[in-house]
Design a protein around this motif. Structure first.
Motif, PDB file in Angstrom:
ATOM      1  N   LEU A 351       0.837  -1.192   0.000  1.00 39.53           N
ATOM      2  CA  LEU A 351       0.000   0.000   0.000  1.00 39.53           C
ATOM      3  C   LEU A 351       0.875   1.246   0.000  1.00 39.53           C
ATOM      4  O   LEU A 351       1.455   1.601   1.034  1.00 39.53           O
ATOM      5  N   PRO A 352       1.033   1.908  -1.124  1.00 36.68           N
ATOM      6  CA  PRO A 352       1.916   3.087  -1.176  1.00 36.68           C
ATOM      7  C   PRO A 352       1.443   4.233  -0.302  1.00 36.68           C
ATOM      8  O   PRO A 352       2.206   5.139  -0.010  1.00 36.68           O
ATOM      9  N   ARG A 353       0.207   4.180   0.137  1.00 32.85           N
ATOM     10  CA  ARG A 353      -0.287   5.281   0.975  1.00 32.85           C
ATOM     11  C   ARG A 353       0.292   5.229   2.389  1.00 32.85           C
ATOM     12  O   ARG A 353       0.264   6.219   3.111  1.00 32.85           O
ATOM     13  N   VAL A 354       0.799   4.046   2.830  1.00 27.92           N
ATOM     14  CA  VAL A 354       1.312   3.925   4.194  1.00 27.92           C
ATOM     15  C   VAL A 354       2.633   4.683   4.316  1.00 27.92           C
ATOM     16  O   VAL A 354       3.599   4.399   3.614  1.00 27.92           O
ATOM     17  N   ASP A 355       2.660   5.659   5.193  1.00 26.50           N
ATOM     18  CA  ASP A 355       3.833   6.526   5.326  1.00 26.50           C
ATOM     19  C   ASP A 355       4.924   5.862   6.145  1.00 26.50           C
ATOM     20  O   ASP A 355       4.673   4.973   6.967  1.00 26.50           O
ATOM     21  N   TRP A 356       6.149   6.334   5.937  1.00 20.49           N
ATOM     22  CA  TRP A 356       7.310   5.830   6.668  1.00 20.49           C
ATOM     23  C   TRP A 356       7.121   5.993   8.175  1.00 20.49           C
ATOM     24  O   TRP A 356       7.508   5.112   8.952  1.00 20.49           O
ATOM     25  N   VAL A 357       6.514   7.076   8.608  1.00 19.03           N
ATOM     26  CA  VAL A 357       6.281   7.293  10.034  1.00 19.03           C
ATOM     27  C   VAL A 357       5.371   6.204  10.596  1.00 19.03           C
ATOM     28  O   VAL A 357       5.592   5.705  11.705  1.00 19.03           O
ATOM     29  N   LYS A 358       4.366   5.806   9.835  1.00 17.93           N
ATOM     30  CA  LYS A 358       3.462   4.744  10.258  1.00 17.93           C
ATOM     31  C   LYS A 358       4.215   3.420  10.368  1.00 17.93           C
ATOM     32  O   LYS A 358       4.037   2.656  11.328  1.00 17.93           O
ATOM     33  N   LEU A 359       5.077   3.135   9.385  1.00 23.36           N
ATOM     34  CA  LEU A 359       5.868   1.908   9.435  1.00 23.36           C
ATOM     35  C   LEU A 359       6.816   1.919  10.631  1.00 23.36           C
ATOM     36  O   LEU A 359       7.034   0.896  11.284  1.00 23.36           O
ATOM     37  N   GLN A 360       7.398   3.090  10.921  1.00 23.59           N
ATOM     38  CA  GLN A 360       8.276   3.205  12.091  1.00 23.59           C
ATOM     39  C   GLN A 360       7.512   2.899  13.371  1.00 23.59           C
ATOM     40  O   GLN A 360       7.978   2.163  14.241  1.00 23.59           O
ATOM     41  N   ALA A 361       6.316   3.477  13.487  1.00 24.20           N
ATOM     42  CA  ALA A 361       5.522   3.277  14.693  1.00 24.20           C
ATOM     43  C   ALA A 361       5.098   1.816  14.832  1.00 24.20           C
ATOM     44  O   ALA A 361       5.182   1.231  15.917  1.00 24.20           O
ATOM     45  N   ASP A 362       4.658   1.217  13.733  1.00 21.96           N
ATOM     46  CA  ASP A 362       4.248  -0.187  13.776  1.00 21.96           C
ATOM     47  C   ASP A 362       5.406  -1.090  14.173  1.00 21.96           C
ATOM     48  O   ASP A 362       5.227  -2.099  14.851  1.00 21.96           O
ATOM     49  N   ALA A 363       6.601  -0.731  13.725  1.00 26.13           N
ATOM     50  CA  ALA A 363       7.750  -1.611  13.914  1.00 26.13           C
ATOM     51  C   ALA A 363       8.378  -1.503  15.295  1.00 26.13           C
ATOM     52  O   ALA A 363       9.032  -2.429  15.752  1.00 26.13           O
ATOM     53  N   THR A 364       8.172  -0.380  15.976  1.00 25.57           N
ATOM     54  CA  THR A 364       8.908  -0.169  17.221  1.00 25.57           C
ATOM     55  C   THR A 364       8.033  -0.003  18.450  1.00 25.57           C
ATOM     56  O   THR A 364       8.548   0.001  19.568  1.00 25.57           O
ATOM     57  N   ALA A 365       6.731   0.138  18.279  1.00 23.05           N
ATOM     58  CA  ALA A 365       5.859   0.369  19.429  1.00 23.05           C
ATOM     59  C   ALA A 365       5.627  -0.921  20.213  1.00 23.05           C
ATOM     60  O   ALA A 365       5.636  -2.022  19.653  1.00 23.05           O
TER      61      ALA A 365
END
Length: 379
Positions: A351-365
């Motif tokens: 999904l190209p709409r998913v922003d890098w900030v969202k991926l960062q949050a998903d990966a580290t929270a």
């Protein structure tokens, strides 16, 4: 008939399409740029590039609107909130380098090396230090050199892109800590661009046994349901942690050095590193082992002795030094190995709409660990 034009590889930054075709070879951050093809990369660009790059590199590669096609869908509200937050931190001076960490870390390093060289403690009849203590002190001094390199890589001490920064990294990383500084810089950049404490990729090369956190295992639940019962999975996870902690502690140091040399050699062959720079890295490692062996050889007690009269003490001191430094390698190898946070087939990646900030949050929270290990995960 002329050959067809090569399709452009585009990323979008501040609403403009940027052609990065073939640029990964020369990109200071390596081919991590491929992770953002066809996406709005504004947030990751702002987070990892100085302001002047916007004018010197981005503008000349901007593609006209009529040739770029429509802007890919993105999480515009999240992107804009991040940009406001970044601008606020910049205005507050949080990203401004300061020499304070340099003096603090070097003072700590000098303290441990000073004890190793001159402290009148645990000495034998010849005035030499008890081998385990000497190895520990030297290893701790090397730790502080490594922390200085890390702060420098974050731009906390000097401008990240200045020539003086590169010289400082080469001196403290190569000759001081004994790790290829340029390789550390490359891996460190990838580590922060691609959040990898926890990934969403069930096909990732280390999955499903070699994983980082229980959250990662549960996120992969559906894909690994047929692999093992979750109770067995939890047991495997614990075995995996202890196995890799053991390997990183004992073998992490030579592994990082060998991988770094292979990486530097490939960079030279690809034309991304000059022969002089490649040679300086090798010289740095030679200097590192020269001072390390000299220090331990002259300050370590000789006992115990073998039946042939060979002094075992310096070897014991060297082993303790490597194991002390190896504590840091556990963190480098288990928590900082750069890996894509998603796979091409992953839903978020698709999904190209998913922003890098969202991926960062998903990966580290929501990492679940003892407070005693907060340092290990970086805070």
């Amino acid at each position: 008939m002329s050959p067809p034009a090569r399709a452009k590889q585009l990323v979008w930054i501040h609403g403009e399409a940027i052609d990065v075709s073939g640029f990964e070879k020369w990109h200071p951050g390596g081919d991590v740029i491929k992770q953002f093809l066809g996406r709005d990369a504004t947030t990751v660009f702002v987070a990892t590039h100085p302001v002047h790059v916007q004018k010197t590199w981005v503008k000349p590669r901007t593609v006209p609107v009529d040739q770029a096609g429509p802007h890919p869908p993105c999480q515009a509200a999240l992107r804009d909130d991040y940009l406001k937050l970044h601008a606020h931190f910049t205005q507050q001076g949080w990203f401004k380098p300061t020499l304070a960490p340099l003096f603090k870390n070097l003072a700590s390093s000098a303290f441990f090396f000073g004890l190793a060289l001159w402290a009148p403690i645990a000495l034998d009849a010849e005035g030499r230090m008890f081998p385990p203590l000497l190895g520990f002190l030297v290893g701790m001094g090397m730790h502080q050199l490594a922390f200085t390199v890390h702060d420098t890589l974050h731009g906390a001490i000097l401008n990240k892109h200045s020539s003086w920064t590169k010289r400082l990294i080469r001196l403290l990383a190569d000759a001081g800590f004994g790790v290829i500084g340029a390789h550390w810089d490359d891996e460190h950049t990838s580590h922060h661009v691609m959040s990898n404490c926890v990934d969403h990729d069930a096909q990732q090369r280390n999955a499903p046994v070699i994983t980082v956190d229980w959250k990662q295992w549960t996120l992969k639940g559906d894909a690994i349901a047929g692999f093992a019962d979750l109770r067995i999975g939890q047991w495997l996870l614990r075995v995996n942690h202890w196995l890799w902690a053991f390997l990183a502690l004992w073998a992490g140091r030579p592994a990082i050095q060998i991988v770094g040399l292979i990486w530097a050699k490939q960079q030279w062959r690809d034309g991304r590193m000059t022969l002089g720079a490649f040679g300086s890295h090798i010289l740095g490692l030679i200097l590192h082992y020269t001072w390390l062996v000299t220090l331990i050889g002259t300050r370590s007690g000789k006992e115990p002795l073998t039946s042939a009269g060979t002094a075992v003490g310096p070897w014991f001191a060297g082993l303790v030094c490597i194991l002390t430094a190896g504590i840091l390698h556990v963190q480098l190898l288990l928590n900082h190995a750069s890996r894509p946070m998603t796979h091409e087939s992953d839903a978020n990646r698709a999904l190209p709409r998913v922003d890098w900030v969202k991926l960062q949050a998903d990966a580290t929270a929501d990492l679940d660990n003892s407070p005693l290990f907060d340092w290990f995960h970086g805070g």
